[in-house]
Design an enzyme around this catalytic site. Structure first.
Site, mmCIF file in Angstrom:
data_model
loop_
_atom_site.group_PDB
_atom_site.id
_atom_site.type_symbol
_atom_site.label_atom_id
_atom_site.label_comp_id
_atom_site.label_asym_id
_atom_site.label_seq_id
_atom_site.Cartn_x
_atom_site.Cartn_y
_atom_site.Cartn_z
ATOM 1 C CG ASP A 10 19.718 -10.762 36.552
ATOM 2 O OD1 ASP A 10 20.310 -9.892 37.243
ATOM 3 O OD2 ASP A 10 18.902 -10.618 35.707
ATOM 4 C CG LEU A 11 15.828 -8.240 41.148
ATOM 5 C CD1 LEU A 11 15.062 -9.144 42.072
ATOM 6 C CD2 LEU A 11 16.256 -7.129 42.103
ATOM 7 C CG ASP A 12 15.133 -6.045 35.309
ATOM 8 O OD1 ASP A 12 14.202 -6.267 34.781
ATOM 9 O OD2 ASP A 12 15.859 -5.229 34.405
ATOM 10 C CB THR A 18 12.318 -4.095 37.701
ATOM 11 O OG1 THR A 18 13.168 -5.029 37.614
ATOM 12 C CG2 THR A 18 11.689 -4.100 38.983
ATOM 13 C CE LYS A 46 14.335 -6.045 28.698
ATOM 14 N NZ LYS A 46 13.632 -6.986 27.997
ATOM 15 N N GLY A 47 20.451 -5.403 32.231
ATOM 16 C CA GLY A 47 21.396 -5.826 32.841
ATOM 17 C C GLY A 47 22.607 -4.791 32.893
ATOM 18 C CB VAL A 48 23.382 -1.856 31.044
ATOM 19 C CG1 VAL A 48 24.516 -0.809 30.950
ATOM 20 C CG2 VAL A 48 23.432 -2.876 29.903
ATOM 21 N NE ARG A 50 20.693 4.084 39.422
ATOM 22 C CZ ARG A 50 20.437 4.268 40.733
ATOM 23 N NH1 ARG A 50 20.880 5.555 41.218
ATOM 24 N NH2 ARG A 50 20.421 3.294 41.525
ATOM 25 C CB SER A 115 20.720 -7.819 41.092
ATOM 26 O OG SER A 115 20.101 -6.623 40.534
ATOM 27 C CB ALA A 116 23.588 -4.649 37.647
ATOM 28 C CB SER A 117 19.280 -3.404 40.751
ATOM 29 O OG SER A 117 18.442 -2.185 41.255
ATOM 30 C CE LYS A 118 25.458 1.835 42.619
ATOM 31 N NZ LYS A 118 25.841 3.082 42.019
ATOM 32 C CG ASN A 119 16.656 1.319 43.008
ATOM 33 O OD1 ASN A 119 16.787 2.145 44.028
ATOM 34 N ND2 ASN A 119 17.326 1.664 41.911
ATOM 35 C CE LYS A 146 24.760 -9.453 37.277
ATOM 36 N NZ LYS A 146 23.222 -9.664 37.091
ATOM 37 C CD GLU A 170 22.453 -12.239 34.544
ATOM 38 O OE1 GLU A 170 21.709 -12.000 33.620
ATOM 39 O OE2 GLU A 170 22.907 -11.706 35.336
ATOM 40 C CG ASP A 171 17.142 -10.800 32.186
ATOM 41 O OD1 ASP A 171 18.263 -10.864 32.872
ATOM 42 O OD2 ASP A 171 16.761 -10.093 31.838
HETATM 43 P P1 B16 Z 1 19.410 0.549 39.228
HETATM 44 P P2 B16 Z 1 19.554 -7.039 36.871
HETATM 45 C C1 B16 Z 1 19.799 -4.513 36.234
HETATM 46 O O1 B16 Z 1 19.226 -5.246 37.199
HETATM 47 C C2 B16 Z 1 18.916 -4.057 35.057
HETATM 48 O O2 B16 Z 1 18.270 -5.124 34.322
HETATM 49 C C3 B16 Z 1 19.425 -2.961 34.525
HETATM 50 O O3 B16 Z 1 18.426 -2.187 33.429
HETATM 51 C C4 B16 Z 1 19.422 -1.602 35.400
HETATM 52 O O4 B16 Z 1 19.989 -0.262 34.616
HETATM 53 C C5 B16 Z 1 20.511 -2.297 36.390
HETATM 54 O O5 B16 Z 1 19.870 -3.249 37.122
HETATM 55 C C6 B16 Z 1 20.920 -0.982 37.649
HETATM 56 O O6 B16 Z 1 19.717 -0.724 38.243
HETATM 57 O O7 B16 Z 1 19.264 1.806 38.451
HETATM 58 O O8 B16 Z 1 18.231 0.074 40.292
HETATM 59 O O9 B16 Z 1 20.644 0.376 40.287
HETATM 60 O O10 B16 Z 1 19.188 -7.505 35.846
HETATM 61 O O11 B16 Z 1 21.445 -6.886 37.098
HETATM 62 O O12 B16 Z 1 19.061 -7.549 38.225
HETATM 63 MG MG MG Z 2 18.596 -9.137 34.361
#
Ligand code: B16
Ligand code: MG
Length: 220
Positions: A10-12, A18, A46-48, A50, A115-119, A146, A170-171
């Site tokens: 996982d990233l964040d 972040t 966290k982990g959810v 956007r 990771s769930a993040s699009k960034n 997730k 994972e956190d």
């Molecule tokens: P974005 P992870 C997650 O990262 C964050 O924990 C979560 O807070 C955030 O809403 C999600 O990425 C989406 O991020 O807005 O950048 O697409 O923990 O899955 O690495």
């Molecule tokens: Mg995380």
């Protein structure tokens, strides 16, 4: 002994923190909408994804908007968040993360981001972590968030490893559940209070080594 062929990260909260940038950006949006968003509230995000995060934020503020307005609000938050992460560098890599990624590669263990993040690509590039991954699966590749196992199953597939030979780091509780549903072993990064469902829980990647994992998972 069950082999370790791939580590999926996982990233964040695992490789970088972040969460505080997400928090500041969501708090600014809440302020503009006229309510207070606390650090404790932020734990729920966290982990959810956007879109799901925005729904939680609006529920806290007791507000409802149509889909078009919600898309605009999510974009507004993301523009701010992107501004913060554009200034990140390698000093923001969490303790032990770089060393463990290097150790995995030296041991011939594949590495993938889940990771769930699009960034995620921006964050990995700015912190210099991109070259340490064989595969990068993030919110731009997945259709289900997730605890759905999709992100980790895609990661395993991308590096050619069977789920039984993968370990997820994972956190977030939802991330541990995703690993379990993918039939992978998991290491929770954080507190056993919230991550008790993981096979193993450690405070950070600084406590993790390939030899330690082989020993801990010898019978699993
Ligand atoms: P974005 P992870 C997650 O990262 C964050 O924990 C979560 O807070 C955030 O809403 C999600 O990425 C989406 O991020 O807005 O950048 O697409 O923990 O899955 O690495
Ligand atoms: Mg995380």
């Amino acid at each position: 002994m069950s082999q370790i062929k791939a580590c999926l990260f996982d990233l964040d909260g695992v490789l970088v923190d972040t969460a505080r940038y997400h928090f500041i950006a969501w708090r600014e949006l809440a302020e503009e909408l006229g309510f207070v968003f606390t650090e404790q509230d932020n734990e729920r995000l966290k982990g959810v994804s956007r879109a799901a995060s925005l729904n939680i934020l609006l529920e806290i503020g007791g507000l409802t908007f149509d889909e078009a307005e919600k898309a605009r609000l999510a974009e507004q938050k993301n523009n701010r968040y992107v501004e913060y992460i554009s200034r990140m560098d390698s000093s923001e890599i969490l303790p032990g993360a770089l060393e463990f990624l290097q150790e995995c590669r030296a041991a011939g263990i594949k590495t993938a981001l889940g990771s769930a993040s699009k960034n995620a690509a921006t964050i990995l590039n700015n912190t210099g972590l991109t070259p340490y991954f064989d595969a990068i699966i993030d919110g731009t590749h997945t259709s289900a968030a997730k605890p759905d196992p999709e992100v980790f199953l895609l990661g395993a597939q991308a590096v050619g490893a069977e789920p039984a030979h993968c370990i997820v780091f994972e956190d977030a509780e939802a991330g541990i559940e995703a690993a379990t549903r993918a039939r992978m072993r998991s290491v929770g990064i954080g507190s056993p209070d919230t991550l008790g469902a993981a096979n193993l829980v450690v405070p950070s990647l600084a406590q993790v080594s390939v030899a330690g994992l082989r020993e801990a998972f010898a019978a699993v």
